[in-house]
Design an enzyme around this catalytic site. Structure first.
Site, PDB file in Angstrom:
ATOM      1  CE1 TYR A 256      -4.004  -1.911  -0.102  1.00 28.81           C
ATOM      2  CE2 TYR A 256      -2.844  -3.325   1.438  1.00 28.81           C
ATOM      3  CZ  TYR A 256      -3.891  -3.110   0.567  1.00 28.81           C
ATOM      4  OH  TYR A 256      -4.812  -4.105   0.348  1.00 28.81           O
TER       5      TYR A 256
ATOM      6  CG  PHE B  72     -11.429  -1.775   9.281  1.00 28.19           C
ATOM      7  CD1 PHE B  72     -11.197  -1.289   8.000  1.00 28.19           C
ATOM      8  CD2 PHE B  72     -10.718  -1.221  10.326  1.00 28.19           C
ATOM      9  CE1 PHE B  72     -10.279  -0.285   7.778  1.00 28.19           C
ATOM     10  CE2 PHE B  72      -9.797  -0.205  10.108  1.00 28.19           C
ATOM     11  CZ  PHE B  72      -9.583   0.264   8.829  1.00 28.19           C
TER      12      PHE B  72
END
Length: 416
Positions: free
Chosen positions: A124, A416
């Site tokens: 990322y 999450f």
């Protein structure tokens, strides 16, 4: 055939869900009930997939979230999850296309940052994300702690601990967590569905077998709930009928250090528990030093956790608080475009103002590096030493550290 990258329709959602599970190496096929239970809580306009001959081969989802920043304010965040690319379709730019589309939409909606939990570290950074919080997990050998089990189960702060059930947690937990999040940089919002999922009241797919944990709350001397402990226990006995049970913490939220101490000491006093696994905590969590013998706690995991990506630099920097007065010009590089520029940051204990400027920069850094500084966890001096930031004015890194760093490290208690 060309690959079709698009938002996912309700009819394609079961195939998308299958691709998510394949991507995370879950070897089962979603049932109709799996998809039906998730769809009412899913904004399909924020669910993306890549399709090859009609079959989903890459997945991406985002949802609305609030992130607590330094000082207790919250900012709107674009929470990214369910990112997968089938092994047969890697290196084709699918993630780049889905990410670019999602971040552009998030910027348009006015979301200030994007967040995610990275399954793999190298992915990322190229999209402008940087690790903004880290996490540590400890294993505590209870017999070595030096705690007196006759006393450690009773709080010494005038409060009391009581066992409760899941229904009590669904009633008491949201308000408690809201109070915690207001003092916890790095915390992210928990909605009603989160509490149902984590107390067994929501539908659970077969591969996510639900096991009811134990719940305990701490009440202060005024009777108000100011702490929550959720833990599971295995059932293991050694030779000569000696208990060797491990308690694994699923959630521990405390509003004060005294409450935190009381909950840890309580858990270490439970009969038959000889080992406690802390779950993912802040790297500077008090746990080891709350024990008479801190060596009873050994580190199992230390790793990056919550990653951030700036979408609106002035909006993000003006939202948090600062303990000092300073002025700093940041030259922020963002190859993807939405957050780059040169910004003048004026801060004081009374607040902050961040505007674009043509003044000479004091510190040059990438948007991912700015994200690592944002919640106070990283050092600008260290980034300069690593070659990941450039000090253009002597002493600028020290100024940045005085501006951004905090006394306690930020912590995100959720995945999450």
């Amino acid at each position: 055939m060309s690959l079709d990258v698009r938002t996912v329709t309700a009819s394609a959602y079961p195939d998308w869900l299958r691709a998510v599970r394949n991507g995370f190496l879950v070897a089962d096929t979603p049932t109709e009930e799996d998809a039906a239970s998730r769809l009412p809580h899913t904004d399909l306009s924020r669910v993306r997939g890549a399709f090859d001959a009609g079959r989903c081969v890459a997945t991406f989802r985002s949802f609305a979230q609030r992130l607590t920043v330094v000082g207790g304010a919250t900012v709107p965040a674009d929470a990214i999850s369910a990112v997968t690319v089938a092994p047969t379709h890697r290196r084709r730019g699918l993630l780049s296309r889905m990410m670019a589309s999602d971040l552009a939409a998030a910027k348009e909606r006015g979301e200030v940052v994007a967040t995610l939990i990275a399954a793999e570290y190298p992915i990322y950074g190229r999209f402008g994300f940087g690790p903004a919080t880290w996490t540590t997990e400890w294993e505590v050998a209870v017999p070595r702690t030096g705690l007196d089990p006759r006393r450690s189960g009773r709080p010494e702060d005038g409060g009391r601990i009581e066992m409760v059930d899941a229904a009590d947690v669904r009633k008491l937990g949201p308000e408690l967590y809201a109070r915690f999040a207001a003092i916890g940089p790095g915390a992210v919002s928990r909605d009603e569905r989160w509490w149902k999922q984590h107390t067994g009241a929501a539908y659970t797919p077969a591969h996510e077998k639900w096991t009811e944990p134990f719940y305990a709350v701490h009440r202060g001397a005024d009777g108000e709930v100011d702490g929550l402990l959720v833990y599971g226990v295995d059932d293991k006995w050694g030779d000569a009928k000696q208990p060797l049970n491990t308690a694994s913490v699923r959630d521990l939220i405390a509003l004060t250090p005294a409450v935190e101490r009381a909950l840890w000491h309580f858990l270490c006093s439970v009969d038959w528990i000889t080992t406690v696994r802390s779950g993912y905590r802040a790297p500077d969590d008090l746990l080891p030093l709350l024990l008479p013998d801190p060596r009873a706690a050994r580190t199992l995991t230390h790793a990056d956790w919550l990653w951030l990506r700036m979408l609106d630099v002035p909006g993000a920097l003006e939202a948090r608080s600062y303990a000092t007065e300073a002025s700093l010009v940041l030259d922020v590089r963002d190859d993807a475009g939405p957050a780059g520029g040169r910004f003048l940051l004026d801060v004081s204990p009374a607040g902050a103002r961040c505007t674009t400027t043509t003044r000479s920069a004091d510190l040059a850094l990438g948007v991912g590096e700015l994200a690592t500084l944002y919640l106070g966890d990283e050092s600008a001096r260290r980034l300069v030493d690593l070659g990941r930031a450039e000090e253009l004015r002597a002493g600028a890194a020290g100024t940045a550290d005085a501006v951004f760093r905090t006394g306690r490290r930020p912590w995100c208690p959720d995945i999450f």
